[in-house]
Design a protein around this motif. Sequence first.
Motif, PDB file in Angstrom:
ATOM      1  N   UNK A 100       0.837  -1.209   0.000  1.00  0.00           N
ATOM      2  CA  UNK A 100       0.000   0.000   0.000  1.00  0.00           C
ATOM      3  C   UNK A 100       0.867   1.252   0.000  1.00  0.00           C
ATOM      4  N   UNK A 101       1.917   1.263   0.813  1.00  0.00           N
ATOM      5  CA  UNK A 101       2.804   2.428   0.875  1.00  0.00           C
ATOM      6  C   UNK A 101       3.410   2.715  -0.492  1.00  0.00           C
ATOM      7  N   UNK A 102       3.936   1.684  -1.141  1.00  0.00           N
ATOM      8  CA  UNK A 102       4.564   1.879  -2.447  1.00  0.00           C
ATOM      9  C   UNK A 102       3.539   2.373  -3.464  1.00  0.00           C
ATOM     10  N   UNK A 103       2.349   1.770  -3.451  1.00  0.00           N
ATOM     11  CA  UNK A 103       1.333   2.117  -4.445  1.00  0.00           C
ATOM     12  C   UNK A 103       0.738   3.498  -4.212  1.00  0.00           C
ATOM     13  N   UNK A 104       0.452   3.850  -2.953  1.00  0.00           N
ATOM     14  CA  UNK A 104      -0.310   5.068  -2.662  1.00  0.00           C
ATOM     15  C   UNK A 104       0.558   6.240  -2.227  1.00  0.00           C
ATOM     16  N   UNK A 105       1.751   5.972  -1.701  1.00  0.00           N
ATOM     17  CA  UNK A 105       2.615   7.056  -1.222  1.00  0.00           C
ATOM     18  C   UNK A 105       3.896   7.193  -2.030  1.00  0.00           C
ATOM     19  N   UNK A 106       4.399   6.058  -2.531  1.00  0.00           N
ATOM     20  CA  UNK A 106       5.657   6.065  -3.270  1.00  0.00           C
ATOM     21  C   UNK A 106       6.757   5.365  -2.504  1.00  0.00           C
ATOM     22  N   UNK A 107       7.747   4.892  -3.242  1.00  0.00           N
ATOM     23  CA  UNK A 107       8.805   4.075  -2.659  1.00  0.00           C
ATOM     24  C   UNK A 107       9.787   4.866  -1.813  1.00  0.00           C
ATOM     25  N   UNK A 108       9.780   6.199  -1.931  1.00  0.00           N
ATOM     26  CA  UNK A 108      10.790   7.003  -1.239  1.00  0.00           C
ATOM     27  C   UNK A 108      10.386   7.433   0.165  1.00  0.00           C
ATOM     28  N   UNK A 109       9.170   7.107   0.606  1.00  0.00           N
ATOM     29  CA  UNK A 109       8.774   7.446   1.982  1.00  0.00           C
ATOM     30  C   UNK A 109       9.475   6.487   2.940  1.00  0.00           C
ATOM     31  N   UNK A 110      10.346   6.992   3.824  1.00  0.00           N
ATOM     32  CA  UNK A 110      11.054   6.086   4.738  1.00  0.00           C
ATOM     33  C   UNK A 110      10.103   5.419   5.735  1.00  0.00           C
ATOM     34  N   UNK A 111      10.402   4.169   6.037  1.00  0.00           N
ATOM     35  CA  UNK A 111       9.592   3.381   6.970  1.00  0.00           C
ATOM     36  C   UNK A 111      10.490   2.856   8.080  1.00  0.00           C
ATOM     37  N   UNK A 112      10.020   2.996   9.323  1.00  0.00           N
ATOM     38  CA  UNK A 112      10.748   2.522  10.505  1.00  0.00           C
ATOM     39  C   UNK A 112       9.938   1.414  11.168  1.00  0.00           C
ATOM     40  N   UNK A 113      10.564   0.287  11.414  1.00  0.00           N
ATOM     41  CA  UNK A 113       9.968  -0.790  12.199  1.00  0.00           C
ATOM     42  C   UNK A 113      10.633  -0.787  13.567  1.00  0.00           C
ATOM     43  N   UNK A 114       9.843  -0.496  14.602  1.00  0.00           N
ATOM     44  CA  UNK A 114      10.393  -0.338  15.946  1.00  0.00           C
ATOM     45  C   UNK A 114      10.025  -1.514  16.835  1.00  0.00           C
ATOM     46  N   UNK A 115      10.915  -1.816  17.772  1.00  0.00           N
ATOM     47  CA  UNK A 115      10.701  -2.917  18.686  1.00  0.00           C
ATOM     48  C   UNK A 115       9.772  -2.549  19.833  1.00  0.00           C
TER      49      UNK A 115
END
Length: 357
Positions: free
Chosen positions: A241-256
Amino acid sequence: MTHDDGYLARYWHPRDDGRIVCDLCPRDCTLSDGQRGLCFVRQNVGGQLRLTTYGRSSGLCIDPIEKKPLSHFHPGTSVLSLGTAGCNLSCKFCQNWDISKSRDMDTLATAATPTAIAAAARRHGCHSVAFTYNDPTIFAEYAIDIADACHQLGIQTVAVTAGYIHAAPRADLYAKIDAANVDLKGFSDRFYRKLTGGQLAPVLETLEYLVHETEVWTEITTLVIPGYNDDDAQLRAQCEWIVERLGADVPVHFSGFHPDFKLLDVPPTPLATLRRARAVAKACGISHVYTGNVHDVDGDTTHCGACGEPVIVRDWYALLDYRLSPDGACPACATPLPGRFSPTPGTFGRKRLQIVV
């Protein structure tokens, strides 16, 4: 108006039956005289909606900007972090529940005018001021006034938010914000209903609004909770969804996640799970994916999205190596790195400073 009356809020309307409706967020709380919304800080006082935490701040620390987390917004700079009290979600996993669920605001928060906060940020050499710890949505009027005071002094503003807000106040708030990290807490309505008391759709609408209709630099964080939102299917759906609707350049953080508030029986997120989530995101095409709340130098490091060259090497919040050109491009292939960059990086490091406004 007395201090206890609070500040006249901007987002509400009266009903014919004498109650009022808060128009700030999708909860649409309908309030009788004296009643507070779920956020606890917006109250019907004599037929008017009042923001009871205006001018009261909690936290008041100077942090590295990477702690928000923002990895593509003036790396290495310092940010004055503050919150108030209350929240318009009811996350069972809240990591700041002592602030977001506080009912003792007088002891929690200290008086701080918008101009005093901006002046403190300038006095301490901060590049920006961040509204964090609890969601700036619920103190939007206060955040807007602080942002105005900061911008008058050349200081930028950051919102750390769950994105749970109606369209009109969203436009007012984010017209004053330079960067945002949005908590995308999971990727199903069932997760949102069960664990946050909210809905997924308004958060997705906020993300699309920020990325496509504003100049706000936007990054995303997902707190990965074992057994709840860590399965490959949900992670893949989110990233696609992020790639399709926002674009591949939006950074994503996965936090513990660590056990807290009402999820004390859930174990901490293993590093292997965060690395798996990062791998899923990269396989979906997201260019810049990070791990957080764990020691993982590779997961902290920014790589060029075109050639893979490490361009900002981090250890926790400290910059070990900064290779971007002054205009923010990769030194190996000259591809610009998406984000907001100064000609030289900041040097604040990984320390934290408590301050008094």
